[in-house]
Scaffold this motif. Structure first.
Motif, short mmCIF file in Angstrom:
data_model
loop_
_atom_site.label_atom_id
_atom_site.label_comp_id
_atom_site.label_asym_id
_atom_site.label_seq_id
_atom_site.Cartn_x
_atom_site.Cartn_y
_atom_site.Cartn_z
N LEU A 200 30.46 -8.77 -53.01
CA LEU A 200 30.55 -7.90 -52.05
C LEU A 200 31.78 -7.29 -51.89
N SER A 201 32.71 -7.05 -53.13
CA SER A 201 33.89 -6.45 -53.32
C SER A 201 33.77 -4.87 -52.85
N SER A 202 32.58 -4.61 -52.76
CA SER A 202 32.42 -2.94 -52.73
C SER A 202 32.35 -2.75 -51.33
N VAL A 203 32.45 -3.65 -50.38
CA VAL A 203 32.28 -3.38 -48.96
C VAL A 203 33.50 -2.44 -48.50
N LYS A 204 33.21 -1.44 -47.78
CA LYS A 204 34.17 -0.53 -47.23
C LYS A 204 34.18 -0.64 -45.79
N ARG A 205 33.02 -1.03 -45.19
CA ARG A 205 33.03 -0.99 -43.55
C ARG A 205 32.53 -2.38 -43.24
N LEU A 206 33.13 -2.93 -42.58
CA LEU A 206 32.74 -4.39 -42.18
C LEU A 206 32.87 -4.57 -40.68
N LEU A 207 31.74 -4.74 -39.97
CA LEU A 207 31.87 -4.85 -38.38
C LEU A 207 31.34 -6.22 -38.10
N LEU A 208 32.25 -7.15 -37.54
CA LEU A 208 32.32 -8.53 -37.08
C LEU A 208 32.54 -8.77 -35.73
N LYS A 209 32.02 -7.89 -34.80
CA LYS A 209 32.40 -7.84 -33.47
C LYS A 209 31.73 -9.00 -32.81
N ASP A 210 32.21 -9.63 -31.98
CA ASP A 210 31.51 -10.76 -31.15
C ASP A 210 31.04 -11.95 -32.02
N ASN A 211 31.73 -12.50 -33.00
CA ASN A 211 31.46 -13.29 -33.92
C ASN A 211 31.88 -14.55 -33.75
N SER A 212 32.59 -15.14 -32.58
CA SER A 212 33.31 -16.23 -32.05
C SER A 212 34.47 -16.55 -33.59
N LEU A 213 34.94 -15.66 -34.05
CA LEU A 213 36.11 -15.74 -35.17
C LEU A 213 37.22 -16.27 -34.36
N SER A 214 38.25 -16.97 -35.27
CA SER A 214 39.47 -17.35 -34.79
C SER A 214 40.53 -16.94 -36.03
N ASP A 215 41.63 -17.61 -35.82
CA ASP A 215 42.84 -17.28 -36.99
C ASP A 215 42.43 -17.97 -38.14
N ALA A 216 41.80 -19.04 -38.05
CA ALA A 216 41.41 -19.83 -39.19
C ALA A 216 40.32 -19.23 -39.96
N GLY A 217 39.47 -18.41 -39.27
CA GLY A 217 38.29 -17.55 -40.02
C GLY A 217 38.94 -16.22 -40.74
N LEU A 218 40.08 -15.62 -40.10
CA LEU A 218 40.68 -14.64 -40.68
C LEU A 218 41.49 -15.21 -41.75
N VAL A 249 48.81 -14.61 -34.85
CA VAL A 249 49.06 -15.02 -36.13
C VAL A 249 47.78 -14.54 -37.13
N GLY A 250 46.77 -14.37 -36.28
CA GLY A 250 45.72 -13.81 -37.17
C GLY A 250 45.69 -12.45 -37.77
N ILE A 251 46.39 -11.84 -36.80
CA ILE A 251 46.57 -10.20 -36.95
C ILE A 251 47.47 -10.04 -38.57
N GLY A 252 48.32 -11.02 -38.61
CA GLY A 252 49.28 -11.31 -39.89
C GLY A 252 48.53 -11.36 -41.02
N TYR A 253 47.44 -11.95 -40.91
CA TYR A 253 46.65 -11.87 -42.14
C TYR A 253 46.01 -10.81 -42.77
N LEU A 254 45.86 -9.91 -41.74
CA LEU A 254 45.09 -8.44 -42.04
C LEU A 254 46.13 -7.62 -42.45
N LEU A 255 47.21 -7.79 -42.54
CA LEU A 255 48.42 -6.96 -43.41
C LEU A 255 48.14 -6.59 -44.87
N SER A 256 47.17 -7.66 -45.31
CA SER A 256 46.80 -7.79 -46.67
C SER A 256 45.93 -6.50 -47.22
N PHE A 257 45.17 -6.20 -46.26
CA PHE A 257 44.29 -4.94 -46.30
C PHE A 257 45.12 -3.49 -46.21
#
Length: 422
Positions: A200-218, A249-257
């Motif tokens: 799934l490295s080809s995924v360009k659009r990922l929608l994870l709205k309302d999935n009970s995610l936290s910083d650990a999941g990110l 803290v979880g937003i900091g992990y998104l900076l790798s995208f």
């Protein structure tokens, strides 16, 4: 075939003829005398009067006869007469292979046009809905044809389909769009771990709205990108709204995208919103949007590919499986009538969640360089030339700091544990 023969009674011997002095006489049994009467000619009978036939056909013959009828196409003429014509050899072979599609060794190198017809024939026979053979047959197609089988998958609010057909969903490869909104998967779900795989490295659009995610999941989802430069490195659009456990803290992990063009973090548990907005703008060039972006209205994401009807068949099978639970409504009505209370757990739908996010505020981001990312914000871009110049200076300083930090980069123990899992 069996024959049942019933002869006449042995007591009825019929007339008795006696030849005397060259003449034929009939013996009358009732009177006991002899009459000189010429016998009447009896009609010729091949079988006796009590003869009967019973026709018994085996079930195997029935099946053979049904298979023979499948070789013909029955139509009606204008006059209303029934007309049949023989099917082509190609259609006969296609039907036979689709009936035994789970026994195919491999489809790699097989022509795509014929493979699509084979997939449709097996899909019409609902071969992909079978528990074991369906998964094996689907894997043969996904291994050979990748995104032709399915390029976009929408499982919005279909958590039952995910739980029942998880292995089949994991078999899809080279997806470009995946919608898992409102499924309540959580950080430890197997499907979220599968998102980090190469399939799934080809995924360009990922929608994870309302999935009970936290910083650990990110953190787990971005570990391959942050450390190994693999996984969701081609991600362009990401929706993480309505996940209140995601913090600064979880937003900091998104900076790798680095390729991320659109981001939605509305309804999250951010403490310092202004600091997060500045951080996203300075490090990955995402600008806060005051107008809702069209990328997050979930209207563009649809299931597309050969397996579109297959996903609908899975959903119908799940809905039929939970139909008997509708009888519980009369039971709850009876409990209310007698004054008894019953504990009811209300499921929060996506509509209620959307209302909460609108009330809390809109936190959607976009890149100004991308003109097609959103439509209603073109007016705002015209007056942002000064911000671009300031941004370039700030980005240059940030890049210098990053290069100096990367030289002395040290991985934590938790990151090493995550790397050992891949």
């Amino acid at each position: 075939m069996s024959y049942c023969l019933h002869s006449e009674s042995h007591l009825d011997t019929g007339p008795i003829y006696v030849r005397e002095n060259g003449k034929l006489h009939v013996v009358n049994q009732g009177a006991g005398g002899i009459q000189n009467v010429t016998p009447k000619t009896r009609p010729f009978r091949l079988f006796s009067r009590g003869f009967s036939v019973e026709l018994c056909m085996n079930r195997e013959d029935d099946r053979a006869r049904r298979q023979r009828t499948d070789h013909f196409i029955f139509t009606y003429t204008k006059e209303g007469n029934l007309r049949y014509s023989a099917k082509s050899l190609f259609s006969l072979v296609l039907g036979y292979i689709s009936d035994n599609v789970d026994h195919i060794d491999s489809l790699i190198g097989f022509p795509e046009q014929i493979a699509e017809k084979l997939f449709s024939a097996a899909e019409a026979r609902q071969k992909f809905t079978e528990p074991v053979t369906g998964l094996r047959a689907l894997q043969k197609f996904t291994e050979a044809y990748g995104n032709l089988v399915l390029c976009s998958l929408c499982l919005r609010n279909r958590y039952l389909v995910i739980s029942e057909k998880l292995e089949e969903i994991k078999s899809f490869r080279e997806l470009t769009c995946l919608d898992l909104s409102c499924c309540k998967l959580g950080d430890e779900h197997e499907l979220l771990e599968h998102l980090t795989k190469e399939a799934l490295s080809s995924v360009k659009r990922l929608l994870l709205k309302d999935n009970s995610l936290s910083d650990a999941g990110l953190r787990r989802m971005t570990a391959p990108v942050r450390v190994l430069k693999k996984g969701l490195e081609n991600l362009l659009v990401l929706d993480l709204s309505c996940n209140p456990k995601i913090t600064d803290v979880g937003i900091g992990y998104l900076l790798s995208f680095k390729k991320l063009n659109c981001l939605d973090i509305s309804g999250t548990g951010l403490k310092d919103v202004n600091a997060v907005i500045k951080r996203l703008q300075m490090q990955i060039g995402l600008v806060h949007s005051k107008v809702p972006l069209k990328e997050f209205d979930h209207s563009n994401c649809k299931t597309e590919g050969w397996a579109e009807q297959t996903v609908l068949q899975w959903e119908q099978a799940v809905m039929e499986a939970i139909k008997p639970q509708d009888n519980l409504r009369s039971r709850t009505a009876a409990l209310r009538f007698y004054g008894k209370t019953r504990r009811i757990e209300e499921v929060v739908t996506c509509k209620l969640v959307e209302a909460e996010t609108k009330a809390s505020g809109n936190l959607q981001f976009y890149k100004e360089k991308v003109q097609n990312c959103h439509l209603p914000l073109k007016k705002e871009v015209a007056g942002s030339h000064e911000l671009k110049n300031n941004k370039k200076r700030a980005l240059a300083e940030q890049e210098r700091e990053r290069t100096s930090k990367q030289k002395h980069l040290c991985l934590t123990v938790e990151d090493w544990d995550l790397l050992n899992t891949y």
